[in-house]
Design a protein around this motif. Sequence first.
Motif, short mmCIF file in Angstrom:
data_model
loop_
_atom_site.label_atom_id
_atom_site.label_comp_id
_atom_site.label_asym_id
_atom_site.label_seq_id
_atom_site.Cartn_x
_atom_site.Cartn_y
_atom_site.Cartn_z
N ARG A 80 72.99 11.18 46.42
CA ARG A 80 74.15 12.02 46.76
C ARG A 80 74.42 12.89 45.55
NH1 ARG A 80 78.77 8.00 48.34
NH2 ARG A 80 79.95 9.78 47.64
N PRO A 81 74.12 14.17 45.60
CA PRO A 81 74.18 15.01 44.41
C PRO A 81 75.58 15.45 43.98
CG PRO A 81 73.40 16.29 46.27
CD PRO A 81 73.53 14.86 46.75
N ALA A 82 76.60 15.29 44.81
CA ALA A 82 77.93 15.84 44.49
C ALA A 82 78.48 15.29 43.18
CB ALA A 82 78.89 15.59 45.63
N ALA A 83 78.42 13.98 42.97
CA ALA A 83 78.98 13.40 41.73
C ALA A 83 78.19 13.85 40.51
CB ALA A 83 79.00 11.88 41.83
N LEU A 84 76.88 13.97 40.67
CA LEU A 84 76.06 14.43 39.56
C LEU A 84 76.35 15.90 39.27
CD1 LEU A 84 73.98 13.25 37.67
CD2 LEU A 84 72.20 13.93 39.27
N ASP A 85 76.55 16.69 40.32
CA ASP A 85 76.90 18.10 40.13
C ASP A 85 78.23 18.24 39.40
OD1 ASP A 85 74.58 18.81 41.45
OD2 ASP A 85 75.59 19.27 43.35
N ALA A 86 79.22 17.43 39.77
CA ALA A 86 80.53 17.48 39.11
C ALA A 86 80.40 17.11 37.63
CB ALA A 86 81.52 16.56 39.81
N THR A 87 79.56 16.12 37.34
CA THR A 87 79.35 15.71 35.95
C THR A 87 78.63 16.81 35.18
OG1 THR A 87 79.28 13.41 36.63
CG2 THR A 87 78.35 13.92 34.48
N ALA A 88 77.66 17.45 35.80
CA ALA A 88 76.95 18.56 35.15
C ALA A 88 77.90 19.71 34.86
CB ALA A 88 75.78 19.02 36.02
N ARG A 89 78.81 20.00 35.80
CA ARG A 89 79.79 21.07 35.56
C ARG A 89 80.71 20.70 34.39
NH1 ARG A 89 79.83 20.96 41.07
NH2 ARG A 89 81.82 19.86 41.16
N TRP A 90 81.13 19.43 34.32
CA TRP A 90 81.98 18.98 33.22
C TRP A 90 81.25 19.13 31.89
CZ3 TRP A 90 81.11 14.85 29.86
CH2 TRP A 90 82.15 14.59 28.97
N MET A 91 79.97 18.74 31.87
CA MET A 91 79.19 18.84 30.65
C MET A 91 78.98 20.30 30.25
SD MET A 91 76.44 15.79 31.23
CE MET A 91 75.80 15.74 29.56
N ALA A 92 78.75 21.17 31.22
CA ALA A 92 78.59 22.60 30.93
C ALA A 92 79.87 23.20 30.37
CB ALA A 92 78.15 23.34 32.19
N ALA A 93 81.02 22.80 30.93
CA ALA A 93 82.31 23.29 30.42
C ALA A 93 82.55 22.78 29.01
CB ALA A 93 83.44 22.85 31.35
N LEU A 94 82.19 21.54 28.74
CA LEU A 94 82.33 20.97 27.40
C LEU A 94 81.44 21.72 26.41
CD1 LEU A 94 83.57 18.65 25.69
CD2 LEU A 94 81.57 17.30 26.30
N ALA A 95 80.21 22.00 26.81
CA ALA A 95 79.28 22.75 25.95
C ALA A 95 79.81 24.15 25.69
CB ALA A 95 77.90 22.80 26.58
N ALA A 96 80.35 24.80 26.72
CA ALA A 96 80.89 26.15 26.56
C ALA A 96 82.07 26.14 25.60
CB ALA A 96 81.29 26.73 27.91
N ASP A 97 82.92 25.11 25.69
CA ASP A 97 84.06 24.99 24.78
C ASP A 97 83.58 24.85 23.34
OD1 ASP A 97 86.86 24.75 24.16
OD2 ASP A 97 86.54 22.58 23.95
N TRP A 98 82.56 24.03 23.11
CA TRP A 98 82.02 23.87 21.76
C TRP A 98 81.37 25.17 21.28
CZ3 TRP A 98 83.18 20.79 18.03
CH2 TRP A 98 83.74 19.55 18.33
N ASP A 99 80.69 25.87 22.17
CA ASP A 99 80.10 27.17 21.79
C ASP A 99 81.18 28.14 21.34
OD1 ASP A 99 77.55 26.27 22.32
OD2 ASP A 99 77.41 27.25 24.29
N ARG A 100 82.31 28.17 22.07
CA ARG A 100 83.42 29.05 21.67
C ARG A 100 83.96 28.64 20.30
NH1 ARG A 100 84.44 28.67 27.09
NH2 ARG A 100 85.91 26.95 26.87
N ARG A 101 84.13 27.35 20.08
CA ARG A 101 84.64 26.88 18.79
C ARG A 101 83.68 27.24 17.66
NH1 ARG A 101 87.01 20.81 19.93
NH2 ARG A 101 88.51 21.41 21.52
N LEU A 102 82.40 27.03 17.88
CA LEU A 102 81.42 27.34 16.84
C LEU A 102 81.36 28.84 16.57
CD1 LEU A 102 78.59 24.83 17.79
CD2 LEU A 102 80.13 24.71 15.82
N ALA A 103 81.50 29.66 17.61
CA ALA A 103 81.50 31.12 17.43
C ALA A 103 82.71 31.53 16.59
CB ALA A 103 81.52 31.81 18.78
N THR A 104 83.85 30.88 16.82
CA THR A 104 85.05 31.19 16.03
C THR A 104 84.83 30.81 14.57
OG1 THR A 104 86.47 30.88 17.96
CG2 THR A 104 87.52 30.69 15.79
#
Length: 119
Positions: A80-104
């Motif tokens: 059932r891919p839905a839970a894995l997809d939600a986790t992947a989205r969470w991880m992508a958002a976390l990575a994007a947040d760290w990318d923003r912090r590192l860029a700052t």
Amino acid sequence: MTDERRGVAGEVDSVLAALADPTRRHLLDLLAARGEATATTLAERLPVSRQAVVKHLAVLDAAGLVTGSRVGREVRYAVRPAALDATARWMAALAADWDRRLATIKRVAEAAEGDAFQS
């Protein structure tokens, strides 16, 4: 934290806990490759007993990663891919947040470096 965020966090926690075990990750890989399979079929491909496979599948099911459907006397499991997809989205958002912090940090460091050269 809103109820919705709390629910997503709980789902992500369950998925990550389920995926922490290499046997469960292997089970997901096998199911993804086969489409669906019984615990007996999966146990033939792993160095664990059928009973152990059933227990691992129960953890994956509780995390929302697999579903079991009865076909006669067998239970066939599928991903059932839905839970894995939600986790992947969470991880992508976390990575994007760290990318923003590192860029700052980079921008601040480069500005400080530029100010040092001008002094």
